[in-house]
Scaffold this active site. Structure first.
Site, mmCIF file in Angstrom:
data_model
loop_
_atom_site.group_PDB
_atom_site.id
_atom_site.type_symbol
_atom_site.label_atom_id
_atom_site.label_comp_id
_atom_site.label_asym_id
_atom_site.label_seq_id
_atom_site.Cartn_x
_atom_site.Cartn_y
_atom_site.Cartn_z
ATOM 1 N N LYS A 182 0.925 -1.032 -0.094
ATOM 2 C CA LYS A 182 0.120 0.010 0.195
ATOM 3 C C LYS A 182 1.004 1.202 -0.056
ATOM 4 O O LYS A 182 1.502 1.711 1.155
ATOM 5 C CB LYS A 182 -1.030 0.183 1.121
ATOM 6 C CG LYS A 182 -1.875 1.059 1.054
ATOM 7 C CD LYS A 182 -2.456 1.555 2.481
ATOM 8 C CE LYS A 182 -1.798 2.758 3.036
ATOM 9 N NZ LYS A 182 -1.741 3.821 1.953
ATOM 10 N N GLU A 258 10.288 1.482 10.493
ATOM 11 C CA GLU A 258 11.264 2.644 10.369
ATOM 12 C C GLU A 258 10.582 3.982 10.744
ATOM 13 O O GLU A 258 9.961 4.276 9.953
ATOM 14 C CB GLU A 258 12.065 2.479 9.126
ATOM 15 C CG GLU A 258 13.242 3.322 9.370
ATOM 16 C CD GLU A 258 13.071 4.413 8.392
ATOM 17 O OE1 GLU A 258 13.154 5.777 8.926
ATOM 18 O OE2 GLU A 258 13.231 4.731 7.096
ATOM 19 N N CYS A 292 13.545 11.261 6.728
ATOM 20 C CA CYS A 292 13.420 10.882 8.080
ATOM 21 C C CYS A 292 14.699 11.073 8.832
ATOM 22 O O CYS A 292 15.037 11.221 9.884
ATOM 23 C CB CYS A 292 12.927 9.456 8.267
ATOM 24 S SG CYS A 292 13.873 8.372 7.357
ATOM 25 N N GLU A 386 10.292 16.802 15.058
ATOM 26 C CA GLU A 386 10.689 16.317 13.791
ATOM 27 C C GLU A 386 10.025 17.375 12.538
ATOM 28 O O GLU A 386 8.909 17.215 12.266
ATOM 29 C CB GLU A 386 10.702 14.964 13.281
ATOM 30 C CG GLU A 386 11.120 14.645 12.006
ATOM 31 C CD GLU A 386 10.655 13.137 11.677
ATOM 32 O OE1 GLU A 386 11.361 12.560 11.034
ATOM 33 O OE2 GLU A 386 9.847 12.672 12.012
#
Length: 490
Positions: A182, A258, A292, A386
């Site tokens: 997906k 992750e 990331c 973040e």
């Protein structure tokens, strides 16, 4: 297929289930928008839970026969996919530019890493050997073999859609698994349907790769919680990853997560400042900071702090910003308004808390200016979150102890980088930083097919890449053979 079968101009209005391109029918559409121009470039069908069920059923049906095939046959399909990657490189780069706002350097790095993942995956097919282990029982032979987990679900993100799908899909197929993928709803082509076309043309048997684009709110729980699922490979935010992992674990599927990062870039007073700033510009601003493992915080020794800030701001001001289909541009658009508004809010709150805006801080539609903030502190919004944007807060430190304390003052532990003139000192700092990956005299945006990739703390569970991926995609099976009659005590 036509020569343009890997561009955004090709026909993508279908799901890919059990080797068939399934027409949209009466399903809802997902409009795919070019973030640089705001034009709708294509649309894809939004898969339903019934589509997800069909995909998993097809995968489960096809997997056992695929696992029984010789390793060289599985590897050959991946090798054919590599040939197609070479043949259609420019089309793939263009698709990444149009769908995900990827400037040329980022798009090429993504294509190159995905290709490397395929080369490594082809080699993994031969690593499922049987080992013989000693036995404490006379006349017994112990054989330990690696076997595929079964069906691997993959939920991939929009920022590096092609690579971060490929790093799970290629090794899963090579090691005898089947896959249900997906992709993110913002990048359903480069994160999903393009891989389906690639492996379809490479001759992958039906049912082994199934692609179900859709909104996470509609089908995410079914993808992560299907009874046929054996491994859930997810890349994305920590908050969503926790839910995905919990849903998968309800069926005892292995979560390979992750997740988020808040990555420090430590620069000591004896560092090569030219190299440190070069690294900083790349590590903060590649793909608009939507990585990331990008630099989220610049931790700089107070003796070189002012010079570092000045040089970083000057470099940021001169980065070419614009449509990434123009290869001269380095900074493209961010993915959508929500991401943009959150980035600008972090900057505004950080300035209100006392930081100085050296450059940037504004946006022209989805083009966010490269931003440098001095006088920052670890608890300011642009530092403790973040940001996933082209934002570089610079925080001073007085000594190595403080640098490590600042670096580790976060729930995350994905990646980090250290610049120091003395390599022993740099290694000591690297060893003290709580992160799954630390890069000395470099920046943290690194991924290599042969090296384990992953984080600690809230940055995830498990490892991708290298031989470590075998721990996620295969399991051991012990078969013992009693070659001489065994004596029992009763």
């Amino acid at each position: 297929m036509s020569e343009s079968s890997f561009t955004m101009d090709a026909e993508w209005n279908a799901l890919y289930i059990d080797g068939e391109w399934v027409d949209a029918g009466d399903r809802d559409d997902i409009a795919v928008e070019n973030p640089a121009t705001r034009e709708t470039v294509t649309s894809v069908p939004a898969a339903t839970e019934d589509d997800v069920d069909r995909a998993y059923e097809a995968a489960a049906e096809a997997q056992s026969e695929w696992a029984d095939r010789p390793a060289e046959e599985r590897a050959a399909v991946v090798e054919d996919a590599i040939d197609l990657l070479d043949e259609h490189r420019d089309d793939i780069l263009q698709s990444l530019a149009v769908e995900s706002g990827s400037a040329n350097a980022k798009a090429f790095a993504e294509w190159q890493t995905a290709q490397g993942m395929c080369y490594h995956a082809a080699g993994l097919a031969d690593e499922l050997d049987t080992e013989t282990q000693d036995s404490m029982i006379p006349g017994k032979q112990n054989h330990v073999e690696r076997v595929p987990m079964g069906v691997v679900g993959v939920i991939s993100p929009w920022n590096f859609p092609f690579n971060l799908s490929m790093r799970a899909v290629a090794p899963a197929l090579a090691t005898g698994n089947a896959v249900v993928l997906k992709p993110a709803s913002a990048t359903p082509v480069t994160g999903g349907l393009l891989l389906a076309r690639l492996f379809d043309e490479a001759g992958l048997p039906d049912g082994l790769l199934n692609v179900v684009p859709g909104y996470g709110s509609d089908i995410g729980d079914r993808v992560a919680g299907h009874p046929e699922l054996d491994v859930m490979a997810f890349t994305g935010s920590t908050d969503v990853g926790k839910r995905v992992a919990a849903t998968a674990a309800e069926n005892l599927a292995l979560p390979a997560m992750e997740l988020g990062g808040n990555n420090p870039h430590v620069v000591t007073e004896d560092a090569d400042l030219d190299a440190a700033v070069d690294s900083a510009v790349f590590g903060s601003f590649l793909h608009q900071g939507q990585v990331c493992i990008s630099i989220n915080r610049h931790l700089v020794h107070e003796d070189v702090y002012d010079e570092y800030v000045e040089r970083l701001a000057e470099r940021a001001e001169n980065l070419p910003v614009g449509d990434p289909t123009d290869r001269e541009n380095v900074i493209g658009p961010v993915i959508d308004e929500g991401q943009r508004d959150e980035m600008l809010d972090y900057v505004e709150r950080t300035v209100e808390a006392g930081a100085t805006l050296e450059t940037g801080g504004e946006a022209d539609d989805l083009f966010v200016e490269p931003t440098v903030l001095s006088d920052a502190e670890n608890d300011m919004a642009a530092a403790c979150n973040e940001t996933f944007g082209p934002i570089a807060p610079v925080i001073p430190f007085a000594d190595d102890e403080e640098a490590v304390e600042l670096a580790n003052d976060t729930e995350y532990g994905l990646a980090a980088s250290v610049h120091a003139g003395d390599l022993d000192r740099a290694r000591d700092l690297a060893d003290a930083i709580d992160a799954g990956m630390v890069h000395v005299n470099d920046q943290p945006i690194n991924e290599e097919p042969s090296v384990p990739f992953g984080g600690v703390k809230a940055s995830g569970i498990g490892r991708y890449d290298g031989d470590a991926i075998l721990e996620e995609l295969t399991q051991t099976k012990w078969i013992s053979v009693q070659e001489e009659q065994r004596e029992y005590p009763f």
